[in-house]
Structure formats: structure tokens, C-alpha cells
Motif scaffolding. Structure first.
Motif, PDB file in Angstrom:
ATOM      1  N   GLU A  88       0.868  -1.172   0.000  1.00 24.38           N
ATOM      2  CA  GLU A  88       0.000   0.000   0.000  1.00 24.38           C
ATOM      3  C   GLU A  88       0.905   1.224   0.000  1.00 24.38           C
ATOM      4  N   GLU A  89       0.729   2.059  -1.028  1.00 21.30           N
ATOM      5  CA  GLU A  89       1.510   3.289  -1.109  1.00 21.30           C
ATOM      6  C   GLU A  89       0.607   4.411  -1.589  1.00 21.30           C
ATOM      7  N   ALA A  90       0.662   5.553  -0.924  1.00 20.91           N
ATOM      8  CA  ALA A  90      -0.097   6.740  -1.307  1.00 20.91           C
ATOM      9  C   ALA A  90      -1.581   6.438  -1.502  1.00 20.91           C
ATOM     10  N   GLY A  91      -2.153   5.638  -0.598  1.00 27.08           N
ATOM     11  CA  GLY A  91      -3.581   5.371  -0.627  1.00 27.08           C
ATOM     12  C   GLY A  91      -4.053   4.350  -1.645  1.00 27.08           C
ATOM     13  N   SER A  92      -3.152   3.735  -2.379  1.00 22.14           N
ATOM     14  CA  SER A  92      -3.557   2.704  -3.334  1.00 22.14           C
ATOM     15  C   SER A  92      -2.665   1.482  -3.143  1.00 22.14           C
ATOM     16  N   THR A  93      -3.053   0.373  -3.785  1.00 20.09           N
ATOM     17  CA  THR A  93      -2.245  -0.839  -3.681  1.00 20.09           C
ATOM     18  C   THR A  93      -1.498  -1.071  -4.988  1.00 20.09           C
ATOM     19  N   ARG A  94      -0.385  -1.747  -4.850  1.00 15.69           N
ATOM     20  CA  ARG A  94       0.463  -2.059  -5.998  1.00 15.69           C
ATOM     21  C   ARG A  94       0.976  -3.482  -5.827  1.00 15.69           C
ATOM     22  N   ASP A  95       0.954  -4.258  -6.893  1.00 18.08           N
ATOM     23  CA  ASP A  95       1.511  -5.613  -6.888  1.00 18.08           C
ATOM     24  C   ASP A  95       2.920  -5.548  -7.457  1.00 18.08           C
ATOM     25  N   VAL A  96       3.887  -6.034  -6.676  1.00 21.22           N
ATOM     26  CA  VAL A  96       5.291  -6.002  -7.081  1.00 21.22           C
ATOM     27  C   VAL A  96       5.774  -7.436  -7.243  1.00 21.22           C
ATOM     28  N   ARG A  97       6.230  -7.776  -8.444  1.00 21.90           N
ATOM     29  CA  ARG A  97       6.765  -9.122  -8.678  1.00 21.90           C
ATOM     30  C   ARG A  97       7.964  -9.358  -7.778  1.00 21.90           C
ATOM     31  N   LEU A  98       7.972 -10.504  -7.090  1.00 16.52           N
ATOM     32  CA  LEU A  98       9.042 -10.785  -6.128  1.00 16.52           C
ATOM     33  C   LEU A  98      10.407 -10.862  -6.792  1.00 16.52           C
ATOM     34  N   ASP A  99      10.482 -11.401  -8.006  1.00 12.62           N
ATOM     35  CA  ASP A  99      11.789 -11.532  -8.649  1.00 12.62           C
ATOM     36  C   ASP A  99      12.293 -10.217  -9.245  1.00 12.62           C
ATOM     37  N   TYR A 100      11.508  -9.149  -9.150  1.00 14.72           N
ATOM     38  CA  TYR A 100      11.965  -7.820  -9.578  1.00 14.72           C
ATOM     39  C   TYR A 100      12.554  -7.029  -8.410  1.00 14.72           C
ATOM     40  N   ILE A 101      12.444  -7.583  -7.184  1.00 15.93           N
ATOM     41  CA  ILE A 101      12.963  -6.903  -5.990  1.00 15.93           C
ATOM     42  C   ILE A 101      14.426  -7.309  -5.781  1.00 15.93           C
ATOM     43  N   ALA A 102      15.317  -6.322  -5.717  1.00 18.79           N
ATOM     44  CA  ALA A 102      16.739  -6.595  -5.454  1.00 18.79           C
ATOM     45  C   ALA A 102      16.982  -6.712  -3.946  1.00 18.79           C
ATOM     46  N   SER A 103      16.335  -5.821  -3.170  1.00 19.79           N
ATOM     47  CA  SER A 103      16.470  -5.865  -1.718  1.00 19.79           C
ATOM     48  C   SER A 103      15.288  -5.139  -1.088  1.00 19.79           C
ATOM     49  N   PHE A 104      15.060  -5.436   0.191  1.00 22.43           N
ATOM     50  CA  PHE A 104      14.044  -4.700   0.947  1.00 22.43           C
ATOM     51  C   PHE A 104      14.586  -4.476   2.346  1.00 22.43           C
ATOM     52  N   SER A 105      14.094  -3.400   2.974  1.00 19.22           N
ATOM     53  CA  SER A 105      14.611  -3.091   4.308  1.00 19.22           C
ATOM     54  C   SER A 105      13.514  -2.540   5.213  1.00 19.22           C
ATOM     55  N   HIS A 106      13.728  -2.786   6.502  1.00 18.78           N
ATOM     56  CA  HIS A 106      12.879  -2.301   7.581  1.00 18.78           C
ATOM     57  C   HIS A 106      13.741  -2.393   8.834  1.00 18.78           C
ATOM     58  N   PRO A 107      13.585  -1.445   9.786  1.00 18.17           N
ATOM     59  CA  PRO A 107      14.430  -1.492  10.996  1.00 18.17           C
ATOM     60  C   PRO A 107      14.404  -2.827  11.742  1.00 18.17           C
ATOM     61  N   GLU A 108      13.271  -3.530  11.767  1.00 20.81           N
ATOM     62  CA  GLU A 108      13.188  -4.809  12.474  1.00 20.81           C
ATOM     63  C   GLU A 108      13.869  -5.951  11.696  1.00 20.81           C
ATOM     64  N   LEU A 109      13.915  -5.839  10.370  1.00 20.38           N
ATOM     65  CA  LEU A 109      14.475  -6.909   9.542  1.00 20.38           C
ATOM     66  C   LEU A 109      15.891  -6.614   9.064  1.00 20.38           C
ATOM     67  N   GLY A 110      16.271  -5.344   9.089  1.00 16.46           N
ATOM     68  CA  GLY A 110      17.526  -4.947   8.457  1.00 16.46           C
ATOM     69  C   GLY A 110      17.326  -4.886   6.957  1.00 16.46           C
ATOM     70  N   THR A 111      18.402  -4.978   6.207  1.00 14.98           N
ATOM     71  CA  THR A 111      18.308  -5.007   4.744  1.00 14.98           C
ATOM     72  C   THR A 111      18.490  -6.436   4.282  1.00 14.98           C
ATOM     73  N   VAL A 112      17.542  -6.910   3.497  1.00 18.08           N
ATOM     74  CA  VAL A 112      17.563  -8.270   2.972  1.00 18.08           C
ATOM     75  C   VAL A 112      17.805  -8.202   1.473  1.00 18.08           C
ATOM     76  N   GLU A 113      18.923  -8.792   1.048  1.00 20.06           N
ATOM     77  CA  GLU A 113      19.219  -8.900  -0.386  1.00 20.06           C
ATOM     78  C   GLU A 113      18.467 -10.115  -0.908  1.00 20.06           C
ATOM     79  N   VAL A 114      17.626  -9.917  -1.894  1.00 23.02           N
ATOM     80  CA  VAL A 114      16.779 -11.003  -2.401  1.00 23.02           C
ATOM     81  C   VAL A 114      17.570 -11.874  -3.366  1.00 23.02           C
ATOM     82  N   SER A 115      17.586 -13.166  -3.082  1.00 16.10           N
ATOM     83  CA  SER A 115      18.280 -14.141  -3.926  1.00 16.10           C
ATOM     84  C   SER A 115      17.270 -14.891  -4.765  1.00 16.10           C
ATOM     85  N   ILE A 116      17.640 -15.143  -6.001  1.00 16.00           N
ATOM     86  CA  ILE A 116      16.817 -15.950  -6.895  1.00 16.00           C
ATOM     87  C   ILE A 116      17.258 -17.407  -6.742  1.00 16.00           C
ATOM     88  N   ASP A 117      16.296 -18.300  -6.514  1.00 14.62           N
ATOM     89  CA  ASP A 117      16.641 -19.730  -6.382  1.00 14.62           C
ATOM     90  C   ASP A 117      16.896 -20.350  -7.734  1.00 14.62           C
TER      91      ASP A 117
END
Length: 86
Positions: free
Chosen positions: A57-86
């Protein structure tokens, strides 16, 4: 996007971290493989036609993001996670 359109599943541990983010409604900062930065609240993980997406959810709307298009994601509780392709 210039990536191969065939979906490449991501690493199970990375998927589990995204599941946790959805359960706790974390606001994630996503760095896409294209270089785009996306920030939004993790809402759900869905699968359509054998492709997995993170619903954010961003700016009042929803968006679907393909998981294999994400290079990394971060949040203070998780840290930065580099996404690996299996």
C-alpha cells in the motif's frame, strides 16, 4: 523491463521475511532490480499464473510487485535483505 519475463522464484528465507513483514504490516523500502525505489506498507503475498507478488500500500492505493523484480528490501526490524533468486 528488460528482464526475462519468466518468473524466477526467490529464496525461501527471503520469502519468509516478506511473509513476516505482511503479518506485521511493516513499511518496507524496496530497491527494485531496475533501480527504482518503492516505499509502502507490506499487505499480502499473492500468486497469479505461477508468478508471486508482494501487495504493498503506497499513497492510498495498492500495488503488486513481482518478487523476482525486488533486489532488496529493508525495515528497521528486519535490516536489509538482499533477495536471492533460487
Amino acid at each position: 523491463m528488460s528482464m526475462n519475463d519468466e518468473y524466477q522464484p526467490i529464496n525461501c528465507d527471503d520469502y519468509d521475511n516478506l511473509e513476516l513483514a505482511c503479518q506485521k504490516h511493516y513499511v518496507l523500502t524496496l530497491k527494485m532490480r531496475s533501480g527504482e525505489i518503492v516505499e509502502g506498507k507490506a499487505s499480502d503475498l499473492i500468486s497469479r499464473k505461477r508468478v508471486e507478488y508482494l501487495v504493498i500500500e503506497e499513497a492510498g492505493s495498492t500495488r503488486d510487485v513481482r518478487l523476482d523484480y525486488i533486489a532488496s528490501f529493508s525495515h528497521p526490524e528486519l535490516g536489509t535483505v538482499e533477495v536471492s533468486i533460487d
